[in-house]
Design an enzyme around this catalytic site. Sequence first.
Site, PDB file in Angstrom:
ATOM      1  N   CYS B 163       5.536  -4.025   0.595  1.00 33.65           N
ATOM      2  CA  CYS B 163       4.652  -2.994   0.044  1.00 33.65           C
ATOM      3  C   CYS B 163       3.318  -3.511  -0.494  1.00 33.65           C
ATOM      4  O   CYS B 163       2.529  -2.742  -1.028  1.00 33.65           O
ATOM      5  CB  CYS B 163       5.413  -2.193  -1.002  1.00 33.65           C
ATOM      6  SG  CYS B 163       6.810  -1.338  -0.211  1.00 33.65           S
ATOM      7  N   HIS B 294      -0.677  -0.977  -8.621  1.00 38.22           N
ATOM      8  CA  HIS B 294       0.446  -0.822  -7.695  1.00 38.22           C
ATOM      9  C   HIS B 294       1.159   0.476  -8.082  1.00 38.22           C
ATOM     10  O   HIS B 294       1.465   1.283  -7.228  1.00 38.22           O
ATOM     11  CB  HIS B 294       1.365  -2.039  -7.754  1.00 38.22           C
ATOM     12  CG  HIS B 294       2.436  -2.014  -6.722  1.00 38.22           C
ATOM     13  ND1 HIS B 294       2.170  -1.951  -5.377  1.00 38.22           N
ATOM     14  CD2 HIS B 294       3.793  -2.025  -6.831  1.00 38.22           C
ATOM     15  CE1 HIS B 294       3.311  -1.928  -4.696  1.00 38.22           C
ATOM     16  NE2 HIS B 294       4.302  -1.968  -5.554  1.00 38.22           N
ATOM     17  N   HIS B 329       4.354   6.852  -2.143  1.00 41.02           N
ATOM     18  CA  HIS B 329       4.307   5.417  -1.867  1.00 41.02           C
ATOM     19  C   HIS B 329       4.265   5.204  -0.354  1.00 41.02           C
ATOM     20  O   HIS B 329       5.270   5.356   0.327  1.00 41.02           O
ATOM     21  CB  HIS B 329       5.529   4.732  -2.475  1.00 41.02           C
ATOM     22  CG  HIS B 329       5.444   3.230  -2.500  1.00 41.02           C
ATOM     23  ND1 HIS B 329       4.617   2.516  -1.656  1.00 41.02           N
ATOM     24  CD2 HIS B 329       6.088   2.311  -3.262  1.00 41.02           C
ATOM     25  CE1 HIS B 329       4.753   1.230  -1.905  1.00 41.02           C
ATOM     26  NE2 HIS B 329       5.639   1.074  -2.874  1.00 41.02           N
TER      27      HIS B 329
END
Lengths: 385, 402
Positions: B163, B294, B329
């Site tokens: 990610c 993030h 996400h």
Amino acid sequence: MTAAARQAAHPGGTEVPAGALAITGFGVVGGAGIGPEPLAGVLAGHRQAPAEPGELFEDDLPGPEGHALTGFSVREHLGRKGTSFLDRGTGLGLLACTLALADAGLDVHDGNRARIGITLGTTHGSMKSTSDYSRATHTEHRPYHVNPVLFPNAVMNSVAGQAAIRTGLHGPNSTVAGGTTAMAQVLRYGRNLIGCGYADTLLAGTVEEFSPQHAWAVRAIQAAEGGDLPPGEGAAVFVVRSAAAVRAAGDEPLAEILAAEVGSFDPPGEDPARYTAGFAACLHRALHRARVRPDQVGTVCTGGNGMPALDGAESRALDEVVGSTAPRIAVADAVGESGAAFGGLQLACVLAAHRAGAQSELFLLSSRSSDGSVGVLLVRTGMRS
Amino acid sequence: MRRVVISGVGPVSSIGIGSTAYADALRAGRSGVSPIAGFDTEGFPYVMGGEVHDFDPGLYLTRLKAEEWGRASLFAAAAARLAVADAGISEAELATAAAGSCMGTTAGESGVLERVTEESLAAGGFGGVPPEWFRQVSAARLSLAVNRELELTADAVTLSNACSASNYALGYGYDLIRTGELDYAVVGGADSVMRWSHAGFYRLGALAERVCAPFDRDRSGIITAEGGAGLFLESRESAEARGARVYAEVLGYGMNCDAHHMVVPERASVAECMRLAHRNAGIEPADVDYICAHGTGTETNDLTEAGAVGDVFGAQPPPISSVKSMLGHTMGAASGHGAIAAALAITHSFLPPTINFSTADPEMAPVDPVANIARQARVDIAQINGFAFGGNNAIVILGRPS
């Protein structure tokens, strides 16, 4: 060794081109076995019969043969701790990393662990782990009745992440999904990491596990391209540093990577001349980067895998740039269609032969995928006197 | 070393496709979260996702045949197309130059692999699956899709660093240009929403039921999402010679590995990654005007991230917001979507908000999450955080072009 003696001993020249990497140790695991010995004769034409890995899996395989390490048990080599939930590819990769560190005599400690990174090549990570996860969402009582402990295996950077944990390496940690050309991409990426100062040392290699999913993918792509090579697996990891730094320290590496070049083109199907021209340009770049002449190339290890269009286009590019004098060896005949592991095993075959006593030599390693990517490595062995 | 700039952006996301739509959505604080349509959610307790429902690859792609590529590759190629169009550079120039791509991903084409697996269940084995599907499984195809769509002939690199992969990809492209290896690079990332990963995040306890609420006391997890992020990179001289509009300069990046746990982030290591990024970019913490977090919205990530920010920036860190509150996400595309947001923030002088924010977390180091409403602010230097499974941290620093 004097400069004159070095020149005589190293037909590929002695110069260290900018950005060259030195290999100071390696670890390899493949269908042929563990360690370099089973691969030592591959360049000389030795071929080991593939295994019959059918009993390892519940799912059917497309054929009985595969270059798989049927007796592999990660626990046997790395112990019980932390290995219970690892998938096959992660086990192979961790073992290769461990063997490579030991072979290089690299002692990891608090003073260097932030400056040692890991870059590993793959095709899709563990196809089986991801596929099994999808399957469980349909076969379990509830779609979310999947095992959370296995979730990291299904994500593609599992081997590199687990290897960092096991070896305590805090440096840049990357996974390069390059398929059969992954090793060239990994070493080009590694040149950048070391050349730009992000790391001093890398565990650089490639991993592919044998699984029904891998075997069926190999069968499908081979058949579409007119080939019939059986699937293979393996993990090969090389400890690399700046070649100039290794020389400055007075150390003799196993080999030096003089160039790692890559390219991408439409596959040769519709316009083979254009593809061949692109491949040839990539070969020229590699020779230029390595500062060697085509007639200095002693042996060419090709990406040949029985796919006529790709094999032919690669041959024509090599004819054009390197000529047809240097012998050509298709390592895939011995290790199988091993996905990302191919490039690592190809390089390991070269080092294994050298370690078994072969003369120092300049090797050209080429690789290509049926999707259009191309990789070229120029490797000079024999630096260890 | 050459200086490297971002002169084109191509977001494909649940809140908008293309630079203008994406910037408008960020400024409006729009949510792209909706009920998942990409797979059958029956039996799943949580069913929300950040899908790009209206994605039609045929609108963007001219060379690739959509039926030959998986969804992630199509996202990557479409994002790249948009970035190149936004940069206003000719395709003929790209096809003859030293130009390549580097795309990040978490799950590659496991959407294809999922389809293969489902078909194998229906057909009684993998032998019953159409063989051409297997050709689409390789994750290498994400970057190859970009190169083949745009006829780029140099590097096609897919970095599957989970990610934070887009930040790694952006960093590598920046290096390839500043060292003179390439003249142009399309970088970013792509991923698609899938059943297996939705199930996995649910079982990890990392999935939110309805909304993603980063830095909020009552945050409950991520919303799985998808899309593509493309950024066009070239040297500053090249952009000047073309008279191109420049969004931002890439000042540098840092990366390290926790080497601690596959899924639990480590505060000290994340803080060290920020310091590495600052050092490589030649800046001090006080120079940073905005942090694009993030910010996944999980209990652990946000606590760790805010703590690390406090460790590095002190008691009054710069504003830090999470675009994941709006997009969900997007996995391997996430830090690419963050980098595009930060580039737009620099260009248009605004801070994207963290939506769904209601209550500060007393357990967390104090942060200014730019709660719910975008803010006008001059941004000279932005930091984009990216953390991932495997302890793969990567942080990019962008600056106002000078």
